[in-house]
Enzyme design. Structure first.
Site, PDB file in Angstrom:
ATOM      1  N   ARG A 174       1.169  -1.141   0.060  1.00  0.00           N
ATOM      2  CA  ARG A 174      -0.191  -0.567  -0.052  1.00  0.00           C
ATOM      3  C   ARG A 174       1.131   1.078  -0.095  1.00  0.00           C
ATOM      4  O   ARG A 174       1.720   1.807   1.270  1.00  0.00           O
ATOM      5  CB  ARG A 174      -1.041   0.239   0.883  1.00  0.00           C
ATOM      6  CG  ARG A 174      -2.116   1.398   1.359  1.00  0.00           C
ATOM      7  CD  ARG A 174      -2.478   1.368   2.309  1.00  0.00           C
ATOM      8  NE  ARG A 174      -2.842   1.168   3.616  1.00  0.00           N
ATOM      9  CZ  ARG A 174      -3.225   1.239   4.836  1.00  0.00           C
ATOM     10  NH1 ARG A 174      -4.496   0.636   4.427  1.00  0.00           N
ATOM     11  NH2 ARG A 174      -2.731   0.919   5.776  1.00  0.00           N
TER      12      ARG A 174
ATOM     13  N   ARG B  65      -2.185  -5.588  14.398  1.00  0.00           N
ATOM     14  CA  ARG B  65      -2.790  -5.267  14.865  1.00  0.00           C
ATOM     15  C   ARG B  65      -3.965  -6.359  14.243  1.00  0.00           C
ATOM     16  O   ARG B  65      -5.346  -5.787  15.350  1.00  0.00           O
ATOM     17  CB  ARG B  65      -2.733  -4.083  13.286  1.00  0.00           C
ATOM     18  CG  ARG B  65      -1.559  -2.932  13.779  1.00  0.00           C
ATOM     19  CD  ARG B  65      -1.807  -2.272  12.203  1.00  0.00           C
ATOM     20  NE  ARG B  65      -2.678  -1.823  11.156  1.00  0.00           N
ATOM     21  CZ  ARG B  65      -2.210  -1.441   9.965  1.00  0.00           C
ATOM     22  NH1 ARG B  65      -0.860  -0.932   9.368  1.00  0.00           N
ATOM     23  NH2 ARG B  65      -3.453  -0.805   9.422  1.00  0.00           N
TER      24      ARG B  65
HETATM   25  P1  AP5 Z   1      -7.277   0.201   2.662  1.00  0.00           P
HETATM   26  O1  AP5 Z   1      -8.850   0.429   2.390  1.00  0.00           O
HETATM   27  O2  AP5 Z   1      -6.163   1.021   3.344  1.00  0.00           O
HETATM   28  O3  AP5 Z   1      -7.840  -0.698   3.887  1.00  0.00           O
HETATM   29  P2  AP5 Z   1      -8.114  -0.507   5.183  1.00  0.00           P
HETATM   30  O4  AP5 Z   1      -9.040  -1.619   5.836  1.00  0.00           O
HETATM   31  O5  AP5 Z   1      -9.215   0.729   5.381  1.00  0.00           O
HETATM   32  O6  AP5 Z   1      -7.044  -0.614   6.133  1.00  0.00           O
HETATM   33  P3  AP5 Z   1      -6.168   0.007   7.074  1.00  0.00           P
HETATM   34  O7  AP5 Z   1      -4.826  -0.181   7.707  1.00  0.00           O
HETATM   35  O8  AP5 Z   1      -6.176   1.709   7.484  1.00  0.00           O
HETATM   36  O9  AP5 Z   1      -7.171   0.017   8.565  1.00  0.00           O
HETATM   37  P4  AP5 Z   1      -7.100  -0.472   9.459  1.00  0.00           P
HETATM   38  O10 AP5 Z   1      -8.535   0.352  11.301  1.00  0.00           O
HETATM   39  O11 AP5 Z   1      -5.745  -0.666  10.299  1.00  0.00           O
HETATM   40  O12 AP5 Z   1      -6.307   1.659   9.834  1.00  0.00           O
HETATM   41  P5  AP5 Z   1      -6.437   3.170   9.964  1.00  0.00           P
HETATM   42  O13 AP5 Z   1      -6.232   3.811   9.837  1.00  0.00           O
HETATM   43  O14 AP5 Z   1      -8.142   2.759  10.651  1.00  0.00           O
HETATM   44  O15 AP5 Z   1      -6.810  -0.734   1.856  1.00  0.00           O
HETATM   45  C1  AP5 Z   1      -5.599  -1.263   2.463  1.00  0.00           C
HETATM   46  C2  AP5 Z   1      -4.535  -1.987   0.800  1.00  0.00           C
HETATM   47  O16 AP5 Z   1      -5.856  -2.685  -0.459  1.00  0.00           O
HETATM   48  C3  AP5 Z   1      -5.228  -0.326  -0.508  1.00  0.00           C
HETATM   49  O17 AP5 Z   1      -3.283  -0.573  -0.809  1.00  0.00           O
HETATM   50  C4  AP5 Z   1      -5.605  -0.853  -1.101  1.00  0.00           C
HETATM   51  O18 AP5 Z   1      -5.049   0.086  -2.693  1.00  0.00           O
HETATM   52  C5  AP5 Z   1      -6.426  -2.754  -1.313  1.00  0.00           C
HETATM   53  N1  AP5 Z   1      -7.257  -3.216  -1.383  1.00  0.00           N
HETATM   54  C6  AP5 Z   1      -8.373  -2.256  -0.857  1.00  0.00           C
HETATM   55  N2  AP5 Z   1      -9.256  -3.516  -1.558  1.00  0.00           N
HETATM   56  C7  AP5 Z   1      -8.839  -4.153  -2.179  1.00  0.00           C
HETATM   57  C8  AP5 Z   1      -9.349  -5.497  -2.814  1.00  0.00           C
HETATM   58  N3  AP5 Z   1     -10.778  -5.547  -3.227  1.00  0.00           N
HETATM   59  N4  AP5 Z   1      -8.370  -6.520  -3.543  1.00  0.00           N
HETATM   60  C9  AP5 Z   1      -7.193  -5.510  -3.675  1.00  0.00           C
HETATM   61  N5  AP5 Z   1      -6.285  -4.803  -3.088  1.00  0.00           N
HETATM   62  C10 AP5 Z   1      -7.441  -4.203  -2.262  1.00  0.00           C
HETATM   63  O19 AP5 Z   1      -6.130   3.151  11.979  1.00  0.00           O
HETATM   64  C11 AP5 Z   1      -4.232   3.081  11.709  1.00  0.00           C
HETATM   65  C12 AP5 Z   1      -4.785   2.862  13.476  1.00  0.00           C
HETATM   66  O20 AP5 Z   1      -4.953   4.352  14.139  1.00  0.00           O
HETATM   67  C13 AP5 Z   1      -4.891   1.719  14.693  1.00  0.00           C
HETATM   68  O21 AP5 Z   1      -3.984   0.337  14.494  1.00  0.00           O
HETATM   69  C14 AP5 Z   1      -4.830   2.884  15.916  1.00  0.00           C
HETATM   70  O22 AP5 Z   1      -3.847   3.091  16.894  1.00  0.00           O
HETATM   71  C15 AP5 Z   1      -5.177   3.782  15.657  1.00  0.00           C
HETATM   72  N6  AP5 Z   1      -7.107   3.710  15.362  1.00  0.00           N
HETATM   73  C16 AP5 Z   1      -7.284   4.394  14.498  1.00  0.00           C
HETATM   74  N7  AP5 Z   1      -9.472   4.086  14.838  1.00  0.00           N
HETATM   75  C17 AP5 Z   1      -9.224   3.840  16.340  1.00  0.00           C
HETATM   76  C18 AP5 Z   1     -10.192   4.076  17.264  1.00  0.00           C
HETATM   77  N8  AP5 Z   1     -11.677   3.836  16.966  1.00  0.00           N
HETATM   78  N9  AP5 Z   1      -9.740   3.573  18.935  1.00  0.00           N
HETATM   79  C19 AP5 Z   1      -8.276   3.354  18.340  1.00  0.00           C
HETATM   80  N10 AP5 Z   1      -7.687   3.542  17.679  1.00  0.00           N
HETATM   81  C20 AP5 Z   1      -8.083   4.230  16.406  1.00  0.00           C
END
Ligand code: AP5
Length: 216
Positions: free
Chosen positions: A127, A171
């Protein structure tokens, strides 16, 4: 429409949320993006959040709940919203439920995107993200037209610091411990719809729209 997107890291929540924004003209509220902006700006919240995020751990509930409630109070969220990455714990889900009940605007649906762990690692290790518009690319599945720059605003693409394999595995473990219980929480309320997210983006979007056609 008031939606929650659940699913492990790399399931495609952000990718699908961006498509739903265009389709329904409601804002995407990504707690990960908001927290990363705070980290980048060096705010007090960002300084506190950073160490948790770098370790692949969740930021404490109280900080995240306060941040999201503020965002939900903004005018653009009145017509609906897509919560991407919130709630992630039962206390967060309870706080959201109380807040929405107070304004008589319950959730329409909770979409749970599922993929196996190895697919999550593979997607995230390829990514790249645009720090300006937040669009995500994937060297294997969705490369940018020109290497290393965003198709939309020419900004140099970046890798997320928490996308190395060790942190992604952490994670995923945290997700299983703390977020998986939300499936039961929302299933008990008749809100949960599980979507197989292993297929191509377009196919996952079709499945999502089919589910949403049945939700209020
Ligand atoms: P993408 O769409 O970016 O996936 P995603 O599910 O959004 O993954 P994230 O890594 O962003 O989720 P996350 O929940 O771990 O992170 P967040 O930023 O929320 O797709 C991923 C990749 O796959 C991309 O390259 C895309 O192009 C590809 N792709 C997508 N669909 C595809 C398909 N169908 N086929 C092929 N490829 C595909 O959180 C980060 C951190 O913030 C957490 O670890 C935590 O520390 C903190 N945080 C965030 N929210 C909270 C909360 N509510 N409470 C506490 N801590 C929090």
């Amino acid at each position: 429409m008031r939606l929650v997107l659940l699913g492990p890291p790399g399931a495609g929540k952000g990718t699908q949320a961006a498509r739903l924004v265009e389709r329904f003209d409601i804002p995407q509220i990504s707690t990960g993006d908001i927290l990363r902006d705070h980290v980048q700006d060096g705010t007090r919240l960002g300084i506190k959040a950073r160490s948790y995020m770098d370790r692949g751990e969740y930021v404490p509930d109280a900080l995240v709940v306060q941040m999201v409630m503020g965002r939900l109070g903004e005018p653009d969220a009145e017509k609906g919203f897509i919560l991407d990455g919130f709630p992630r714990t039962v206390p967060q889900a309870e706080a959201l439920e109380r807040a929405l009940a107070d304004v008589d605007r319950p959730l329409s649906c909770v979409l749970q995107y599922d993929i196996p762990d190895d697919m999550a690692v593979r997607r995230l290790s390829n990514r790249w993200t645009c720090p300006t518009c937040k669009r995500t690319y994937n060297l294997e599945f969705k490369p940018p037209a020109r290497e290393g720059v965003c198709d939309f605003d020419d900004t140099p693409l970046e890798r997320r610091s928490d996308d190395d394999e060790l942190t992604v595995r952490r994670r995923l473990a945290v997700y299983r411990e703390q977020t998986a219980p939300l499936q039961r929480f929302y299933s008990a309320r008749g809100l949960l719809c599980v979507i197989d997210a292993q297929s191509k983006e377009d196919v996952v979007t079709e499945r999502t729209l089919a589910v949403l056609a049945d939700c209020s």
